[in-house]
Design a protein around this motif. Structure first.
Motif, mmCIF file in Angstrom:
data_model
loop_
_atom_site.group_PDB
_atom_site.id
_atom_site.type_symbol
_atom_site.label_atom_id
_atom_site.label_comp_id
_atom_site.label_asym_id
_atom_site.label_seq_id
_atom_site.Cartn_x
_atom_site.Cartn_y
_atom_site.Cartn_z
ATOM 1 N N THR A 600 -10.173 -6.599 1.717
ATOM 2 C CA THR A 600 -10.068 -7.953 1.894
ATOM 3 C C THR A 600 -8.981 -8.240 2.937
ATOM 4 O OG1 THR A 600 -8.304 -7.825 0.502
ATOM 5 C CG2 THR A 600 -10.391 -8.523 -0.401
ATOM 6 N N GLY A 601 -8.723 -7.047 3.992
ATOM 7 C CA GLY A 601 -8.061 -7.419 5.214
ATOM 8 C C GLY A 601 -6.321 -7.069 5.342
ATOM 9 N N LYS A 602 -5.893 -6.522 4.119
ATOM 10 C CA LYS A 602 -4.515 -6.559 4.030
ATOM 11 C C LYS A 602 -4.108 -5.057 4.484
ATOM 12 C CE LYS A 602 -3.777 -9.584 0.183
ATOM 13 N NZ LYS A 602 -3.458 -9.738 -1.200
ATOM 14 N N LYS A 603 -3.200 -5.160 5.459
ATOM 15 C CA LYS A 603 -2.723 -3.640 6.074
ATOM 16 C C LYS A 603 -1.973 -3.019 4.912
ATOM 17 C CE LYS A 603 -1.449 -5.800 10.163
ATOM 18 N NZ LYS A 603 -0.667 -6.230 11.243
ATOM 19 N N LEU A 604 -2.242 -1.452 4.848
ATOM 20 C CA LEU A 604 -1.947 -0.613 3.808
ATOM 21 C C LEU A 604 -0.473 -0.152 3.946
ATOM 22 C CD1 LEU A 604 -5.145 1.717 3.435
ATOM 23 C CD2 LEU A 604 -4.385 -0.357 2.200
ATOM 24 N N GLU A 605 0.276 -1.144 4.037
ATOM 25 C CA GLU A 605 1.902 -0.468 4.441
ATOM 26 C C GLU A 605 2.348 0.330 3.338
ATOM 27 O OE1 GLU A 605 3.235 -4.636 6.483
ATOM 28 O OE2 GLU A 605 2.795 -4.806 4.355
ATOM 29 N N VAL A 606 2.053 0.031 2.157
ATOM 30 C CA VAL A 606 2.808 0.907 1.139
ATOM 31 C C VAL A 606 2.007 2.044 0.713
ATOM 32 C CG1 VAL A 606 3.455 0.920 -1.391
ATOM 33 C CG2 VAL A 606 3.822 -1.215 -0.029
ATOM 34 N N PRO A 607 0.710 2.050 0.620
ATOM 35 C CA PRO A 607 0.368 3.674 0.742
ATOM 36 C C PRO A 607 0.506 4.336 1.642
ATOM 37 C CG PRO A 607 -1.336 1.856 -0.062
ATOM 38 C CD PRO A 607 -0.133 1.077 0.498
ATOM 39 N N LEU A 608 0.437 3.877 3.063
ATOM 40 C CA LEU A 608 1.027 4.537 4.172
ATOM 41 C C LEU A 608 2.229 5.228 4.248
ATOM 42 C CD1 LEU A 608 -1.245 3.006 7.024
ATOM 43 C CD2 LEU A 608 -1.737 4.835 5.801
ATOM 44 N N LEU A 613 5.872 9.739 3.444
ATOM 45 C CA LEU A 613 6.986 10.315 2.824
ATOM 46 C C LEU A 613 6.551 11.628 1.915
ATOM 47 C CD1 LEU A 613 8.995 7.274 1.444
ATOM 48 C CD2 LEU A 613 9.500 8.828 3.210
ATOM 49 N N GLY A 614 5.455 12.041 1.919
ATOM 50 C CA GLY A 614 5.064 13.063 1.104
ATOM 51 C C GLY A 614 4.120 13.162 -0.104
ATOM 52 N N ALA A 615 3.644 12.083 -0.320
ATOM 53 C CA ALA A 615 2.698 11.888 -1.511
ATOM 54 C C ALA A 615 1.198 12.213 -1.055
ATOM 55 C CB ALA A 615 2.606 10.346 -1.938
ATOM 56 N N GLU A 616 0.559 12.860 -2.095
ATOM 57 C CA GLU A 616 -0.582 13.452 -1.964
ATOM 58 C C GLU A 616 -1.499 12.278 -1.625
ATOM 59 O OE1 GLU A 616 -3.436 16.272 -1.326
ATOM 60 O OE2 GLU A 616 -1.375 16.537 -2.032
ATOM 61 N N PRO A 617 -2.223 12.284 -0.501
ATOM 62 C CA PRO A 617 -3.015 10.919 -0.132
ATOM 63 C C PRO A 617 -3.985 10.468 -1.256
ATOM 64 C CG PRO A 617 -2.962 12.360 1.760
ATOM 65 C CD PRO A 617 -2.287 13.102 0.601
ATOM 66 N N VAL A 636 -2.440 10.821 7.624
ATOM 67 C CA VAL A 636 -2.275 12.127 6.944
ATOM 68 C C VAL A 636 -1.934 13.227 7.613
ATOM 69 C CG1 VAL A 636 -3.977 13.740 5.445
ATOM 70 C CG2 VAL A 636 -3.915 11.157 5.200
ATOM 71 N N ARG A 637 -2.560 13.596 9.056
ATOM 72 C CA ARG A 637 -2.092 14.501 9.763
ATOM 73 C C ARG A 637 -0.669 14.447 10.132
ATOM 74 N NH1 ARG A 637 -6.957 13.263 12.320
ATOM 75 N NH2 ARG A 637 -6.183 12.316 14.207
ATOM 76 N N LEU A 638 -0.211 13.043 10.344
ATOM 77 C CA LEU A 638 1.272 12.961 10.948
ATOM 78 C C LEU A 638 2.120 13.479 9.741
ATOM 79 C CD1 LEU A 638 3.521 11.994 12.721
ATOM 80 C CD2 LEU A 638 2.872 9.621 11.705
#
Length: 646
Positions: A600-608, A613-617, A636-638
């Motif tokens: 729906t067009g919301k940027k994925l700020e919190v998941p990214l 910070l090291g969480a498993e994608p 993910v690469r970063l």
């Protein structure tokens, strides 16, 4: 600041409501502020007035409006029976269009109010013959077309529970939502056209059928694709004479299940009631937006998004819903404006992103086509930058206000928005909506004015969820909205309520930028950066590091042919320092191929942020819920490179 939104008080439904209150309730309100204060002080008086003045079709009388005022668990209009589809029978000239579907190539299909009623009745009859009854689930896998609206109203009319996702969803993402409901009937399209490309949905529908196991599948033909021989043909289920006779259900009977973005875990199924949604839609469409007989509302949206429910509710108040089926920017950004001109659209719904795309492409809607019927542009989906108001005034029409609104799927409507008698201030949202007691709170639960705080709603709304799907104890519902401030709805947005009672949205509170103790919403950064001609889109995060440090990178997707050099970095920093805050200049600026969003067009700020910070994608974001899953790869690469360096 611009004047009242295109209409004088006496010419609007809101003005008529004020006169009705004076005559029938001995209530004299001189302006919107007074009306709003009454609406949130006397909830029973306000919502009963909405029902009576707007003639919201209740089948039975009521003795009490709000039996128990508590959150969660408020009991509205106990004993009332109604049906959402009743509204199709109370307004609208049978010969006037209720729905107009407009496709990318300009072709259209119009349904008169009379034909719309007939098709809804015919499909309701067919669903009943298939064994669908009160409380059973009917689900859709459909684009923004007339058949989607017919299917919804048919299900509602027999007391079934509706849910839908757009046909742009992959089968796994669709199954993650619709599969929770164990539906009796799946109604799906065999294909659709988007951005000039025919997209065959046959394989996706076959996979979805296998995943959710409906007893029956109905195919809406578009491309002529074959799904399975046992599928039913939509055309056969909607032929023949039939009379619409909706079943009376209790006020709080489930109408539909709307789903959260589902970027993490199983998407949250939000259940709303027939009566609660009726009241919210009539109030929004008539009093806040001033839709009525002769009005036409156009929106390029998807059945996955709450905005679609507002769009297809327009016929309830005698207005026409113009459903745009396709990409709003193909073959260019002028297509929607041409559709608005051709169909004499009075209310144009859009997103700030689309308006920005129009500005970048150089399209001049006011010169390109006749927009003399247009009375209002309504924008939502992300904060509206002040520059958008200037562009609309200069290139659409000085008489056309750009009204920003903000709300949520959770309450199937807006918390804050506009009204015909309230001025529009660029960069702000004009006022709280009627019946919504919005405040900004600090962590201790104190109301703030002219300071950033959490968006809370301190008194119940009829359109708040009656439940979350599968949450028998109600614990998930309480945790989602009431854990932070018990008894008060916390929505998860940072806002400022000004001393003029207007509102500024700063972005999600769980994505707050807390630099040296100074908080700022990400939207303030985007408003500064995305005005630069070199920047297509930006995303910023603020990450608390294990060593106590704070890392605030800004990611930018640049326009074709633009490189991120030191000069551009300096211009970005200067823009943030000047327009947002010198304390929130990013630590680094990184070019990325694309910014990922929810469907729906919301940027994925919190998941990214969590990934970096090291969480498993896979634990924080489901690729099937992302508009461009490949855009996740860079982040993910970063994260892997940062982890290796650490």
């Amino acid at each position: 600041m611009t004047g009242p939104a295109g209409l004088e008080l006496d010419a609007s439904a809101l003005g008529g409501f004020c006169r009705w209150l004076r005559k029938n309730r001995d209530l004299d309100v001189s302006d919107y502020g007074e009306l709003h204060r009454w609406s949130v002080t006397d909830l029973s008086g306000f919502w009963s007035a909405v029902q009576q003045y707007l003639d919201v079709p209740f089948r039975t009388a009521y003795r009490e409006v709000l039996a128990e005022e508590r959150m969660p668990g408020a009991r509205w209009f106990p004993g009332v029976r109604t049906n959402y589809a009743d509204g199709l029978l109370t307004d609208g000239d049978p010969q006037e269009p209720a729905l107009i579907t407009v496709r990318e190539d300009g072709s259209t299909e119009a349904l008169t109010t009379g034909e719309f009623r007939r098709r809804v009745a015919a499909l309701a009859r067919s669903l009943t013959s298939l064994g669908v009854g009160v409380g059973d689930r009917v689900v859709g896998y459909l684009p923004n077309v007339g058949e989607s609206a017919v299917a919804f109203y048919a299900a509602a009319s027999i007391g079934a529970v509706w849910a839908s996702v757009g046909s742009d969803y992959g089968p796994d993402a669709a199954a993650a939502r619709l599969g929770q409901l164990t539906p009796k009937v799946l109604i799906a399209v065999d294909g659709y056209r988007y951005a000039g490309v025919d997209r065959d949905c046959g394989p996706a529908v076959a996979t979805l059928r296998e995943a959710i196991g409906p007893a029956h599948t109905v195919i809406v033909p578009r491309l002529g694709s074959t799904v399975a021989p046992d599928c039913l043909d939509w055309r056969e289920l909607t032929v023949g004479e039939a009379t619409l006779e909706p079943v009376a259900v209790p006020f709080d009977h489930p109408l539909w299940v709307l789903f959260s973005s589902g970027t993490t875990g199983i998407p949250k199924g939000i259940v709303h009631s027939h009566g609660g949604v009726q009241l919210e839609m009539y109030k929004t469409l008539r009093l806040q937006w001033d839709l009525g007989t002769g009005s036409r509302l156009l929106w390029a949206t998807s059945p996955s998004w709450v905005i679609w429910t507002l769009l297809v509710s327009a016929p309830l108040v005698g207005a026409t819903a113009v459903l745009y089926d396709g990409s709003p920017t193909f073959p260019d950004t002028a297509g929607l404006w041409r559709a608005a001109s051709a169909h004499r659209v009075t209310h144009f719904g859009t997103s700030p992103g689309f308006l920005a795309a129009c500005e970048r492409s150089g399209v001049l809607p006011g010169r390109l086509c006749d927009l003399s019927a247009l009375r209002q542009i309504i924008a939502t989906g992300s904060p509206v930058p002040p520059s958008a108001n200037g562009w609309v005034s200069a290139h659409v029409g000085e008489q056309v206000p750009l009204v920003a609104i903000s709300g949520g799927t959770d309450v199937v409507g807006a918390f804050v928005g506009g009204a015909p008698t309230v001025p529009v201030v660029p960069g702000e949202i004009s006022a709280p909506c009627l019946g919504v007691k919005v405040e900004a709170w600090d962590p201790q639960g104190r109301a703030l004015v002219n300071e950033v705080g959490e968006l809370v709603v301190t008194r119940p709304m009829p359109s708040m969820p009656v439940a979350l799907w599968g949450d028998e104890s109600g614990e998930r519902y309480r945790q989602a909205y009431f854990d932070t401030y018990p008894g008060t709805w916390r929505h998860g947005d940072w806002i400022t309520v000004t001393d003029r009672n207007s509102v500024v949205i700063h972005g999600r509170s769980d994505a707050t930028l807390n630099r040296n103790g100074v908080r700022m919403g990400s939207a303030d950064i985007y408003a500064a950066v995305e005005e630069l001609p070199e920047v297509h889109e930006a995303l910023v995060i603020g990450a608390e590091l294990p060593d106590g440090g704070y890392w605030m990178p800004l990611f930018v997707a640049l326009r074709d042919g633009v490189e991120l050099d030191d000069g551009l970095r300096d211009r970005i920093r200067r823009a943030i320092r000047r327009q947002a805050s010198p304390r929130h200049v990013p630590d680094e600026i990184v070019a990325v191929p694309a910014i990922p969003h929810t469907k729906t067009g919301k940027k994925l700020e919190v998941p990214l942020k969590r990934i970096l910070l090291g969480a498993e994608p896979g634990a924080v974001v489901a690729p099937a819920a992302v508009d461009a899953p490949e855009a996740l790869d860079f982040f993910v690469r970063l994260a892997e490179r940062r982890s290796a360096r650490a």
